[in-house]
Design a protein around this motif. Structure first.
Motif, short mmCIF file in Angstrom:
data_model
loop_
_atom_site.label_atom_id
_atom_site.label_comp_id
_atom_site.label_asym_id
_atom_site.label_seq_id
_atom_site.Cartn_x
_atom_site.Cartn_y
_atom_site.Cartn_z
N ALA A 33 51.78 48.12 20.91
CA ALA A 33 52.93 48.29 21.81
C ALA A 33 54.24 48.16 21.06
CB ALA A 33 52.85 47.25 22.93
N ALA A 34 54.33 47.15 20.18
CA ALA A 34 55.56 46.95 19.41
C ALA A 34 55.83 48.12 18.47
CB ALA A 34 55.48 45.64 18.62
N GLY A 35 54.80 48.58 17.78
CA GLY A 35 54.98 49.71 16.88
C GLY A 35 55.34 50.98 17.60
N ALA A 36 54.68 51.24 18.74
CA ALA A 36 54.92 52.47 19.48
C ALA A 36 56.33 52.50 20.07
CB ALA A 36 53.88 52.64 20.58
N VAL A 37 56.78 51.39 20.65
CA VAL A 37 58.11 51.40 21.25
C VAL A 37 59.19 51.49 20.17
CG1 VAL A 37 58.59 48.91 21.36
CG2 VAL A 37 59.47 50.43 23.13
N SER A 38 58.94 50.91 19.00
CA SER A 38 59.91 51.02 17.91
C SER A 38 60.04 52.47 17.43
CB SER A 38 59.49 50.12 16.74
OG SER A 38 59.45 48.76 17.13
N LEU A 39 58.90 53.14 17.26
CA LEU A 39 58.93 54.54 16.86
C LEU A 39 59.52 55.43 17.96
CD1 LEU A 39 55.46 54.84 15.09
CD2 LEU A 39 57.72 54.83 14.00
N SER A 40 59.24 55.07 19.22
CA SER A 40 59.79 55.84 20.33
C SER A 40 61.32 55.76 20.34
CB SER A 40 59.23 55.31 21.65
OG SER A 40 59.77 56.00 22.75
N LEU A 41 61.85 54.55 20.16
CA LEU A 41 63.31 54.40 20.10
C LEU A 41 63.90 55.12 18.90
CD1 LEU A 41 63.69 50.66 21.16
CD2 LEU A 41 64.65 52.64 22.35
N ALA A 42 63.19 55.07 17.77
CA ALA A 42 63.68 55.77 16.58
C ALA A 42 63.75 57.28 16.83
CB ALA A 42 62.78 55.46 15.39
N ALA A 43 62.73 57.82 17.50
CA ALA A 43 62.73 59.26 17.80
C ALA A 43 63.87 59.62 18.75
CB ALA A 43 61.39 59.66 18.41
N LEU A 44 64.10 58.76 19.76
CA LEU A 44 65.18 59.01 20.71
C LEU A 44 66.54 58.99 20.02
CD1 LEU A 44 66.24 59.40 23.58
CD2 LEU A 44 66.10 56.92 23.89
N VAL A 45 66.77 57.98 19.19
CA VAL A 45 68.05 57.86 18.49
C VAL A 45 68.23 59.02 17.52
CG1 VAL A 45 69.33 56.47 16.82
CG2 VAL A 45 68.22 55.36 18.77
N HIS A 46 67.15 59.44 16.87
CA HIS A 46 67.25 60.58 15.96
C HIS A 46 67.66 61.84 16.70
CE1 HIS A 46 65.73 63.87 13.30
NE2 HIS A 46 66.24 63.08 12.36
N ASP A 47 67.12 62.03 17.90
CA ASP A 47 67.51 63.20 18.68
C ASP A 47 68.96 63.09 19.14
OD1 ASP A 47 66.51 65.68 20.28
OD2 ASP A 47 67.55 64.47 21.76
N LEU A 48 69.39 61.88 19.50
CA LEU A 48 70.77 61.69 19.95
C LEU A 48 71.77 61.89 18.81
CD1 LEU A 48 70.35 58.55 22.24
CD2 LEU A 48 70.83 60.88 22.98
N GLY A 49 71.34 61.63 17.59
CA GLY A 49 72.22 61.84 16.45
C GLY A 49 72.71 60.58 15.79
N ARG A 50 73.03 59.58 16.59
CA ARG A 50 73.46 58.29 16.03
C ARG A 50 73.19 57.19 17.05
NH1 ARG A 50 78.40 61.10 16.91
NH2 ARG A 50 79.72 60.13 18.51
#
Length: 337
Positions: free
Chosen positions: A101-118
């Motif tokens: 759960a911790a790894g998946a939510v961390s990667l999920s947030l990283a993917a979201l932020v990458h799409d947002l740009g910053r």
């Protein structure tokens, strides 16, 4: 017929390389030609004025956002398994579920932020709380959920502060179902036809998909003797996912076509085969470690294929004006009739 010429129904002459709306499917796509009537103009297809699309397709990066959809579901359902394992005395099940759960939510947030740009753009979404906005609610859910899962995982790895870790595990399990399914509400709240028309069943599809992903991870990582809840969750999750998805497609009518064509169709078919096969293996694997690993891999891959298929189907439906125009006309005809 020139580029700017359109018929009374808002359609243009068929362009080479695309299937025209002929008399056999005119009823399905909103045509008015009667049976046996000879056409006086070329067959037509739905388009838009001056090459401008009816809808702008989603600007999201496929890998980032489809991955964000998948990983969020995996995280939310894994928190439920982690709490279940902890409360029933199955540390071998609880530990990998907490870490997953911790790894998946961390990667999920990283993917979201990458799409947002910053990162600042994600933080800006936390400046207000708007209950009517799925994006606002989802941002706050992630902001509350991620620290809880990270705390639960950190205390598990450290072997200390067990009481704090137990509380964080239970709290993350409370938020887990919402984290696993709010993205379905987010997609359905858009104007994209193949997402919006599935608003009733899509949250159930995502709930089942999240359950299969979490159970797949647990089957692959937990000792077979403690993986009983994961096996049961795999069967229940796959049944919910497949039943809800087929119900959704039957109800959606024309907007369900993108789920059966092109890249999205291939991904959806693969997802259905992998999910059903993984659930069957989970049901009969018992304590056979090799079968458990095969079941886990199939369930994880099937859940990912479903989320990517849903994403690509939505993009395809936004690109074709017929999926926007025809349902609108059918609704108007229903009111007039």
């Amino acid at each position: 017929m020139s580029e700017s010429d359109v018929t009374r129904d808002g359609v243009r002459g068929a362009r080479p390389g695309r299937e025209a709306v002929t008399g056999t499917d005119a009823g399905r796509r909103g045509g008015r030609r009667g049976r046996g009537e000879r056409p006086v103009v070329p067959d037509a297809e739905f388009s838009s004025y001056y090459g401008t699309p009816v809808l702008n397709k989603p600007p999201w990066k496929p890998l980032d956002i489809a991955g964000y959809l998948y990983l969020g579901g995996l995280a939310g359902a894994s928190s439920l398994l982690a709490a279940g394992g902890q409360l029933t005395g199955r540390p071998g099940l609880a530990a990998p579920a907490k870490l997953g759960a911790a790894g998946a939510v961390s990667l999920s947030l990283a993917a979201l932020v990458h799409d947002l740009g910053r990162p600042a753009r994600f933080l800006n979404m936390l400046r207000v709380f708007k209950p009517t906005s799925p994006m606002s609610v989802g941002s706050w859910l992630l902001a509350g959920y991620a620290p809880l899962t990270l705390t639960a995982a950190a205390t598990e790895v450290a072997g200390r502060y067990r009481l704090l870790g137990s509380a964080a595990t239970v709290a993350s399990a409370v938020l887990g179902p919402a984290v696993a399914t709010y993205t379905a509400v987010l997609l359905a709240d858009t104007a994209v036809p193949s997402w919006h028309e599935g608003y009733r069943e899509l949250p159930f599809v995502f709930a089942g998909s999240a359950a299969t992903a979490a159970s797949g991870l647990a089957l692959a990582a937990a000792p077979a003797a403690q993986a009983g809840p994961a096996r049961r969750l795999a069967v229940l999750g796959s049944a919910l996912e497949l039943a809800a998805f087929h119900t959704m497609k039957r109800r959606m009518g024309l907007a369900a076509e993108p789920f059966e064509r092109g890249r999205a169709g291939a991904l959806v078919r693969a997802a259905e085969l992998l999910t059903a096969g993984g659930a069957a293996l989970a049901l009969c694997c018992g304590r056979d470690r090799r079968l458990a690993l095969a079941a886990g891999a199939a369930l994880l891959t099937g859940s990912a294929a479903l989320r990517f298929g849903v994403f690509h189907a939505g993009v395809a439906s936004a690109e074709d004006p017929a999926y926007t125009v025809v349902p609108q006309r059918e609704r108007l005809a229903g009111r007039d009739g």
